[in-house]
Design a protein around this motif. Sequence first.
Motif, PDB file in Angstrom:
ATOM      1  N   PRO A  27       0.809  -1.154  -0.068  1.00 27.19           N
ATOM      2  CA  PRO A  27      -0.127   0.127   0.011  1.00 27.19           C
ATOM      3  C   PRO A  27       0.813   1.389   0.060  1.00 27.19           C
ATOM      4  O   PRO A  27       1.839   1.299   0.508  1.00 27.19           O
ATOM      5  N   MET A  28       0.569   2.156  -0.776  1.00 20.47           N
ATOM      6  CA  MET A  28       1.419   3.572  -0.642  1.00 20.47           C
ATOM      7  C   MET A  28       0.564   4.618  -1.001  1.00 20.47           C
ATOM      8  O   MET A  28      -0.055   5.037  -1.953  1.00 20.47           O
ATOM      9  N   ALA A  29       0.145   5.211   0.185  1.00 16.25           N
ATOM     10  CA  ALA A  29      -0.745   6.310   0.217  1.00 16.25           C
ATOM     11  C   ALA A  29      -0.375   7.472  -0.835  1.00 16.25           C
ATOM     12  O   ALA A  29       0.925   7.950  -0.854  1.00 16.25           O
ATOM     13  N   SER A  50      -3.687   2.543   0.251  1.00 18.79           N
ATOM     14  CA  SER A  50      -4.004   3.092   1.578  1.00 18.79           C
ATOM     15  C   SER A  50      -5.202   4.033   1.363  1.00 18.79           C
ATOM     16  O   SER A  50      -5.301   4.966   0.406  1.00 18.79           O
ATOM     17  N   ASN A  77      -5.151  -0.468   3.122  1.00 16.43           N
ATOM     18  CA  ASN A  77      -4.263  -0.101   4.592  1.00 16.43           C
ATOM     19  C   ASN A  77      -4.611   1.380   5.213  1.00 16.43           C
ATOM     20  O   ASN A  77      -5.050   1.955   4.393  1.00 16.43           O
ATOM     21  N   PHE A  79      -3.571   4.083   8.404  1.00 13.29           N
ATOM     22  CA  PHE A  79      -2.289   4.286   9.600  1.00 13.29           C
ATOM     23  C   PHE A  79      -2.942   4.248  10.890  1.00 13.29           C
ATOM     24  O   PHE A  79      -4.355   4.269  11.317  1.00 13.29           O
ATOM     25  N   HIS A 141      -0.443   0.017   9.675  1.00 15.60           N
ATOM     26  CA  HIS A 141       0.743   0.833   9.555  1.00 15.60           C
ATOM     27  C   HIS A 141       0.887   1.852  10.755  1.00 15.60           C
ATOM     28  O   HIS A 141       0.016   2.502  10.999  1.00 15.60           O
ATOM     29  N   GLN A 184       9.155  -5.040   8.639  1.00 18.92           N
ATOM     30  CA  GLN A 184       9.445  -3.868   7.739  1.00 18.92           C
ATOM     31  C   GLN A 184      11.052  -3.661   8.103  1.00 18.92           C
ATOM     32  O   GLN A 184      11.189  -2.991   9.081  1.00 18.92           O
ATOM     33  N   ALA A 188      13.396  -0.407   3.814  1.00 19.17           N
ATOM     34  CA  ALA A 188      11.923   0.101   2.887  1.00 19.17           C
ATOM     35  C   ALA A 188      11.823   1.573   2.614  1.00 19.17           C
ATOM     36  O   ALA A 188      12.126   2.412   3.543  1.00 19.17           O
ATOM     37  N   GLY A 189      11.305   1.884   1.792  1.00 21.34           N
ATOM     38  CA  GLY A 189      10.769   3.239   1.270  1.00 21.34           C
ATOM     39  C   GLY A 189       9.436   3.518   1.847  1.00 21.34           C
ATOM     40  O   GLY A 189       8.897   2.628   2.436  1.00 21.34           O
ATOM     41  N   GLY A 225      11.027  -4.366   2.269  1.00 18.59           N
ATOM     42  CA  GLY A 225      12.229  -3.302   2.514  1.00 18.59           C
ATOM     43  C   GLY A 225      13.158  -3.736   1.505  1.00 18.59           C
ATOM     44  O   GLY A 225      14.024  -4.849   1.830  1.00 18.59           O
ATOM     45  N   GLY A 226      13.348  -3.044   0.238  1.00 16.31           N
ATOM     46  CA  GLY A 226      14.355  -3.304  -0.536  1.00 16.31           C
ATOM     47  C   GLY A 226      14.301  -4.408  -1.471  1.00 16.31           C
ATOM     48  O   GLY A 226      15.491  -4.774  -1.976  1.00 16.31           O
ATOM     49  N   GLN A 245       6.544  -8.101   0.334  1.00 12.85           N
ATOM     50  CA  GLN A 245       5.726  -6.948   0.033  1.00 12.85           C
ATOM     51  C   GLN A 245       6.800  -5.953  -0.452  1.00 12.85           C
ATOM     52  O   GLN A 245       7.698  -5.635  -0.031  1.00 12.85           O
ATOM     53  N   GLY A 247       7.127  -2.204  -2.413  1.00 11.05           N
ATOM     54  CA  GLY A 247       6.604  -0.978  -2.809  1.00 11.05           C
ATOM     55  C   GLY A 247       7.475   0.012  -4.015  1.00 11.05           C
ATOM     56  O   GLY A 247       6.737  -0.123  -4.990  1.00 11.05           O
ATOM     57  N   THR A 248       8.632   0.293  -3.786  1.00 12.39           N
ATOM     58  CA  THR A 248       9.386   1.000  -4.491  1.00 12.39           C
ATOM     59  C   THR A 248       9.300   0.279  -5.901  1.00 12.39           C
ATOM     60  O   THR A 248       9.352   0.939  -6.899  1.00 12.39           O
ATOM     61  N   TYR A 262       8.823  12.617 -10.082  1.00 10.97           N
ATOM     62  CA  TYR A 262       9.131  11.251  -9.200  1.00 10.97           C
ATOM     63  C   TYR A 262       9.724  10.263 -10.297  1.00 10.97           C
ATOM     64  O   TYR A 262      10.615   9.640  -9.824  1.00 10.97           O
TER      65      TYR A 262
HETATM   66  C1  FMN Z   1       5.885   5.686  -1.998  1.00 10.39           C
HETATM   67  C2  FMN Z   1       5.671   4.800  -1.045  1.00 10.39           C
HETATM   68  C3  FMN Z   1       4.512   5.081  -0.240  1.00 10.39           C
HETATM   69  C4  FMN Z   1       4.293   4.097   1.068  1.00 10.39           C
HETATM   70  N1  FMN Z   1       3.059   4.400   1.783  1.00 10.39           N
HETATM   71  C5  FMN Z   1       2.701   3.417   2.673  1.00 10.39           C
HETATM   72  C6  FMN Z   1       1.473   3.470   3.218  1.00 10.39           C
HETATM   73  O1  FMN Z   1       0.658   4.438   2.819  1.00 10.39           O
HETATM   74  N2  FMN Z   1       1.118   2.464   4.013  1.00 10.39           N
HETATM   75  C7  FMN Z   1       2.151   1.495   4.192  1.00 10.39           C
HETATM   76  O2  FMN Z   1       1.742   0.497   5.157  1.00 10.39           O
HETATM   77  N3  FMN Z   1       3.120   1.411   3.671  1.00 10.39           N
HETATM   78  C8  FMN Z   1       3.525   2.308   2.960  1.00 10.39           C
HETATM   79  N4  FMN Z   1       4.851   2.228   2.297  1.00 10.39           N
HETATM   80  C9  FMN Z   1       5.720   1.266   2.898  1.00 10.39           C
HETATM   81  C10 FMN Z   1       5.452  -0.079   2.253  1.00 10.39           C
HETATM   82  O3  FMN Z   1       4.398  -0.749   2.751  1.00 10.39           O
HETATM   83  C11 FMN Z   1       6.735  -1.013   2.560  1.00 10.39           C
HETATM   84  O4  FMN Z   1       7.193  -1.066   3.740  1.00 10.39           O
HETATM   85  C12 FMN Z   1       8.021  -0.619   1.575  1.00 10.39           C
HETATM   86  O5  FMN Z   1       7.505  -0.265   0.421  1.00 10.39           O
HETATM   87  C13 FMN Z   1       8.855  -1.682   1.234  1.00 10.39           C
HETATM   88  O6  FMN Z   1      10.201  -1.161   0.866  1.00 10.39           O
HETATM   89  P1  FMN Z   1      10.427  -1.077  -0.665  1.00 10.39           P
HETATM   90  O7  FMN Z   1       9.650   0.455  -0.798  1.00 10.39           O
HETATM   91  O8  FMN Z   1      11.958  -0.914  -0.662  1.00 10.39           O
HETATM   92  O9  FMN Z   1       9.866  -2.214  -1.391  1.00 10.39           O
HETATM   93  C14 FMN Z   1       5.082   3.171   1.166  1.00 10.39           C
HETATM   94  C15 FMN Z   1       6.414   2.988   0.592  1.00 10.39           C
HETATM   95  C16 FMN Z   1       6.533   3.704  -0.416  1.00 10.39           C
HETATM   96  C17 FMN Z   1       7.552   3.399  -1.168  1.00 10.39           C
END
Ligand code: FMN
Length: 364
Positions: A27-29, A50, A77, A79, A141, A184, A188-189, A225-226, A245, A247-248, A262
């Motif tokens: 999830p990425m808000a 999210s 997702n 917060f 989260h 996490q 992680a991003g 994470g990564g 999981q 994200g990036t 971005y």
């Molecule tokens: C742009 C972005 C926004 C994120 N927003 C949320 C979010 O809204 N809720 C959440 O639980 N995690 C969020 N995360 C964290 C991710 O759940 C996850 O821990 C992370 O992306 C994993 O690391 P990675 O980005 O290296 O894959 C976000 C990550 C990124 C990159």
Amino acid sequence: MDTGLEGRIMTDAHTLLGIRTPIIQAPMAGTATPQLAAEVSNAGGLGSISIAAADAEAGRAMIRQLRALTDRPFNINVFCNRPSRPDAAVESTWLAHLRPFFNEFGAQPPATIHDIYKSLFDDEAQLQVLLEERPPIVSLHLGLPPQARIDALKQAGILLLASATSLAEALQVQAAGIDVVVAQGAEAGGHRGIFDEHGADEQLSVRDLLRQLREHVQVPIIAAGGLMDGADIADVLALGAVAAQLGTAFVLCPESAANPAYRQMLASERARRTDFTRVISGRPARGIVNRFMVEVGAAGHPPVPGFGIAYHAGKELIAAAGKAGSPEFAAHWAGTGAARARSLPAAELLAVLTDEYHAARSTL
Ligand SMILES: Cc1cc2nc3c(=O)[nH]c(=O)nc-3n(C[C@H](O)[C@H](O)[C@H](O)COP(=O)(O)O)c2cc1C
């Protein structure tokens, strides 16, 4: 006592989450859209959005939009941070600190700032939307909400996931009756899920965190994470995770809401340098290093307002800079693997990740 390995509920991603491939699009808000999540879910992974930045009814609309696009499982997702306490003195000092940066773009800081996020910790309307819409999976989260809220979601038949950045947090997640812990790592991003943002942060890598959790936690573990390719996914599954999981890895998908600046930043050499910052939102989050992080966060800066309150000012500065064409004041959240992000449609990326994962697994 070391009961984790024997006591762990033996399961796999299919049994647990109803997905064909053990890959979760995080999830990425503000970045993960219902379209992105639906593409991932339809392709056999778990898509997530999210609703933390939306009010209850906008969140409901997002859930319905996603549900209309897929008949596969998906994750919503929220917060769960403790609400930030307003502090007029801290806020006005912070706005004065930001003023020269606003002025550089011919803009002024807002007169006052307030918390722009909803937290399941105290938002009754958000809880009601989740109970009424009953998404199959909800992930938490930035902490845990009061136990009664966790119990209510469970009674509604929702599978619950929650982030943890340390063994102590993972044990709290387990004790609260949450079904799955999302480990996490510091790579992680985005926002670090640490429960107390002012507490000590062990900053464990995802692999070190997994090694601790698999010994001491019985609930299934998702790793985050990564993680950028199938070999990374095979790695964390070999360390005991049921799913990975990412994200990036999904930010450059055409279905994400990432804007051109971005995308450009993520596709450039700049993606090689990420760091944690608190000055954008008020909580530690990892992103591509830029002027916002370095100059606003330079040593000696005044105290940062609470999470959500600081982000109100941050978002206004980001908007002013963006209008003036500067990509330097932005929340370009990204993990340490950012330089390996690929620009592919989500379903194609999921297929590539799955193939890579199977190839890597056969050589382990
Ligand atoms: C742009 C972005 C926004 C994120 N927003 C949320 C979010 O809204 N809720 C959440 O639980 N995690 C969020 N995360 C964290 C991710 O759940 C996850 O821990 C992370 O992306 C994993 O690391 P990675 O980005 O290296 O894959 C976000 C990550 C990124 C990159």
